[in-house]
Enzyme design. Sequence first.
Site, PDB file in Angstrom:
ATOM      1  N   SER A 291       0.840  -1.194   0.000  1.00  0.00           N
ATOM      2  CA  SER A 291       0.000   0.000   0.000  1.00  0.00           C
ATOM      3  C   SER A 291       0.884   1.257   0.000  1.00  0.00           C
ATOM      4  O   SER A 291       1.652   1.463  -0.931  1.00  0.00           O
ATOM      5  CB  SER A 291      -0.958  -0.039   1.191  1.00  0.00           C
ATOM      6  OG  SER A 291      -2.018   0.867   1.021  1.00  0.00           O
TER       7      SER A 291
ATOM      8  N   ASP B  39      -5.574  -3.720  -2.286  1.00  0.00           N
ATOM      9  CA  ASP B  39      -4.546  -3.428  -1.292  1.00  0.00           C
ATOM     10  C   ASP B  39      -4.059  -4.685  -0.565  1.00  0.00           C
ATOM     11  O   ASP B  39      -4.852  -5.420   0.036  1.00  0.00           O
ATOM     12  CB  ASP B  39      -5.158  -2.449  -0.276  1.00  0.00           C
ATOM     13  CG  ASP B  39      -4.133  -1.771   0.596  1.00  0.00           C
ATOM     14  OD1 ASP B  39      -3.184  -2.448   1.035  1.00  0.00           O
ATOM     15  OD2 ASP B  39      -4.295  -0.564   0.847  1.00  0.00           O
TER      16      ASP B  39
END
Length: 311
Positions: A49, A201
């Site tokens: 991320s 993510d």
Amino acid sequence: MSDNHTHRRALVLGCGGVAGAAWSIATLHQLERQLDWDARDADVLIGTSAGAVLAALLGSGTRVDQLLACQEHRTRCGWDHDRDSGGALPPLPGIGTTGPGLVRKGLRRQVSPLTAVSGLMPRGRLDMTPFRRLIDRATNGERWVTHPATWLMAVDTDRGTRVAFGHPDAPSIPMSDAVCASYGVPAWCPPLTLNGRRYIDGGVASPTSADILVDADVEDVIILAPMASRTLDRSASPLIQIERGVRRYMTAIVDREVALLERAGKRVIRLEPGPADLRAFGFNMMDPGRRHRVLNTALRTSPGTVSSALR
């Protein structure tokens, strides 16, 4: 302290949104000083991320002091911290959920509860153009960074498995796509669909994915985990209590990953926020309005955080 270590070393940069990136850069700056080491020299770079954005920049040759100067607005860096990563709240969501396949796997207990719940969240609609522009500029338009082992973590929503883009076993995709996949925060950023597969993510499965290094040819593993903390604070705020609950869950994941690495004979240096950092974070790690507070706090706390971890 200086570092004359010659062992192979991995650097793991965890998820944490806008605030986590600011904390990570300040902590990396101090880590480099105390180790007398350049983070770009890590034999393996792993990012998840926000950590994927940092790993991509390091892998392309960007120095930590350049990242810090950008955070402090001392240099022009082609990134507007107040707008390019979105505001304190996500855009209105799109139609549909992030990953219905994850929900089905959650009901069968094939993925964790957090991963399953992430699949239920609405599709995010943040414009990822600034992220692509940042990465394309850093890589000079090349398909991947020059660092030979830069791995960016995402989750395949159909299979429910983690994917380390950049690893030889993963599909080959452009770096800008890999960053957008790894930063595909549910309800905030859009999932990335490539070759018929949807990715989100990597933090919905693990805040760091350090455990993928168990069999890797490295002796040292440095983990920066903005979403973990073994010194949680207390607050009467319901929103902060919710955030700390998620943080407690993620800390347990990092605990397990560190235990696996240590059982495999790796030396682990684990860095995570302390109480002062958590107060600076508040409850919304995506809020750009708290970035300066987080950065300045981490610049004060990181000398002690790093020195304690290196003992």
